[in-house]
Design an enzyme around this catalytic site. Sequence first.
Site, mmCIF file in Angstrom:
data_model
loop_
_atom_site.group_PDB
_atom_site.id
_atom_site.type_symbol
_atom_site.label_atom_id
_atom_site.label_comp_id
_atom_site.label_asym_id
_atom_site.label_seq_id
_atom_site.Cartn_x
_atom_site.Cartn_y
_atom_site.Cartn_z
ATOM 1 N N GLU A 89 0.828 -1.212 0.000
ATOM 2 C CA GLU A 89 0.000 0.000 0.000
ATOM 3 C C GLU A 89 0.862 1.261 0.000
ATOM 4 O O GLU A 89 1.056 1.902 1.044
ATOM 5 C CB GLU A 89 -0.936 0.021 1.216
ATOM 6 N N GLU A 129 -6.570 -7.118 -0.842
ATOM 7 C CA GLU A 129 -6.907 -6.885 0.567
ATOM 8 C C GLU A 129 -8.260 -6.193 0.662
ATOM 9 O O GLU A 129 -8.496 -5.183 -0.005
ATOM 10 C CB GLU A 129 -5.831 -6.026 1.236
#
Length: 651
Positions: free
Chosen positions: A490, A577
């Site tokens: 991320e 995710e």
Amino acid sequence: MTYKIKTKIIVALFTMVFAALFSYNITSAKEGYGTPADVIALASSQIGYMEKATLDNLDDFTANAGSNNYTKYARDLGVANNQPWCAYFVWWCFKNANVNPSGYPSIGYTNTTWYSDRGLWHDRGTYTPNPGDYIVLGGPTQHCGIVEYTVDNKVVTIEGNSSNKVVRRSYELTSTYVIGYGSVDYSGTQANNSTNTYADPSQTATPTLTPTPTIDMSTANSANNPGAPYPIPARTLQKTVQGEDVKWLQQFLNECYNAGLEVDGDFGEITEGQVKTFQLARGILNDGIVDTTLTNKIVKIWRKFKKAGNTGANTEEGNTGAEATDLTAKNSSLLTSSLRTLAFAKTPVGRHGNLRIRGTKIVDKNGKTFQLKGISSHGINWDVGQPFVSRKVLHELRDKWGVNCFRVAMYTEDYNGYCVTDASSRKTLLKTINTAVNAAKELGMYVIIDWHVLNDQTPVKYQKQAINFFNRVSKQYSGYPNVLYEICNEPNGATKWGQIKKYANKVIPVIRRNSANALVVVGTPTWSQDVDVAATSPLRFKNVAYAVHFYAATHGQAYRDKVKTAVDAGLPVLCTEFSACEASGNGNLNKSEAKQWLDMLDGMNIGYVAWSLSNKDESASLLSASCTKHKNFKSSDLSAMGKWLVRRYTA
């Protein structure tokens, strides 16, 4: 985990319950000064506050969020902003709760000297921390916070500057991340001596809870009592109590939440775990305690449930239609399938082989569209992640949870992260990855090796280490048909797509030299949400997918539109995710939004991986915080999110 935008603040309920639970010291203080309860209430009220990109909007909890260490805490204290602020947060709480100023060190301390000099320091393992204590945590740089309470051999803390925000965390009392505790001298008697007057909880009589309002017993007759013949509780129910009113509670959990409890009137660990799961699903403090306020709410929920004629649905106030039937009778049959011994040819990898990208789709060895459906570990550098990585667990995930892919999340910079820890710990991390990869290979499951960039924000920070790591693992698993490589989880903060591209252009060729056909997943800006930005200038490698992450209670239609825009532009997308909760990993589950997300991804043949297989006390965890097992999971071990996910995956 991902970017935290937390709006729910629990103060009053927590203070009432835990002030009572720790009444032996939580309200003690030098006359006129603040108490541990005051500090905890104030610290709790700050949960969700995010550091700012600039000096603008310092008082707003979420506006102008960034990673430049600007906070109201530094401003209010009159110290330099744009500095690491965990100690500032602690000092701000002590100061604004009016704690005796001689009872704690001056601003900026994250070491142990002040407490040690006064006999107030306790190394990990020598002491059970009390509410309001100061906790020092380890890593390459020390970190600090405030002890909220201890429960089940865990210490729960409130910390500033943790993933750029104020958060609630929990750690095993034996965790090596915990350095120790400073006993704040609330009483004002220890500033110049070495005696610790805090009581040892093991030597203290069980405290009596603060009395709660008496329930309206007009509802106790059989006509108004949904749990008749058992009586509506007129007292607080918690672990160790027994009686007919406990049977009433157990019956409610069975009837409305399919808890599968034995209605024996004994409020034991299993009942407590189901109460916590119910509380978590309702978005309230999941402390396992049912006071009369909560009992009155249960009465309303249960009556509504009965009136609707449900036989296993979660008919909560305000829920109708699909939402009202979310918790169905399938709860009672979750995870009951038998483990199978399959010939490799019948496993997911045996049937589908090496995956590759064709157009915007992931396809199998036969050129047919294939959808990954997976679960991610929590960080394997923590004790809430690593213990759940085993062949036995992956076997359960495949045969009982409906999973064909397992993601191994290895943080790069957080505690014990690969790039900041020592050689011995790195060896342990690599061993855990190897366990997952080889277990998945034997079971015919796909596995994603996740380089979990988060607090480091930009993958460029540890680019050299990433190149060495991916060279190592892609060489080690060369020829494995089941391994995918996620090279930056991320990217966030000020990280732009151009920076990610430059990083990917360095890392992907290393993987390709060793594993020419492996599928590589590349994270996208803003916590892997900006796939539409990546679509404007994609990489030039084959077999590359682009990561999107979502947390349904935070990310709605606008973020789904980003995915559609990216795919329409020709970008292959993989959701590595997701959860139904808020982006913090906590908060309420928005199952309606989560359903819309997965329905859309199913319709577009885009794979997805749920966060996370863990018993960490947060909404995203698939296991209940009360679950102490690391395998052989049953329905009662699942959290509210876990039950929802298993129903979805096995439908």
